[in-house]
Design a protein around this motif. Structure first.
Motif: not given
Length: 126
Positions: A31-32, A53
Motif C-alpha cells: 500500500n506504500y 507501490r
C-alpha cells in the motif's frame, strides 16, 4: 508499530558500489510508495529515488540518474537502493521513507512520506 530499518551503508572509494536495504514492518507494504532521501552536513534533505507501490514507476534525481537503481521486494517487505559509480558528493546519511499511496503514482513532496527510518551513513572517499 511501523518500523523502517535501513542497512548497507559504509565507507567506499570513489567509483565503488554499495547496496542499501530498508526493511519495513508494521505496514501493508504493497500500500506504500517508498523513497530514498539523503542529507549531507549543512544541507537540506533531498529526495534521491522513489518507487511506486507496485514497482512499475520509479523516480531519480538528476544527480543520481544512471548510477542508482531503486527496487522493491514485496515478499521481503524491503526496498533497495543499488548505488554504483559513487562520488564524494554522494556522501550523506541515507533515509528510506514510506508514503501511503492510493494509485500507481509516486508522492513527490517530503511531507507525503509519513514514516521514516533512522538513516544509514554512506561515505565516499576520494
Amino acid at each position: 508499530q511501523v518500523q523502517l530499518v535501513e542497512s548497507g551503508g559504509g565507507v567506499v572509494q570513489t567509483g565503488g558500489s554499495l547496496k542499501l536495504a530498508c526493511a519495513a514492518t508494521g505496514v501493508t507494504f504493497s500500500n506504500y510508495a517508498m523513497g530514498w532521501f539523503r542529507q549531507a552536513p549543512g544541507k537540506e534533505r533531498e529526495r534521491v529515488a522513489a518507487i511506486s507501490r507496485g514497482g512499475g514507476t520509479t523516480f531519480y534525481s538528476d544527480s543520481v540518474k544512471g548510477r542508482f537503481t531503486i527496487s522493491r521486494d514485496g515478499a521481503k517487505n524491503t526496498v533497495y537502493l543499488q548505488m554504483n559509480s559513487l562520488k564524494p558528493e554522494d556522501t550523506a546519511v541515507y533515509y528510506c521513507a514510506a508514503a501511503r499511496s492510493y494509485s500507481g503514482t509516486i508522492p513527490m513532496r517530503r511531507y507525503e512520506y509519513e514514516y521514516w527510518g533512522q538513516g544509514t551513513q554512506v561515505t565516499v572517499s576520494s
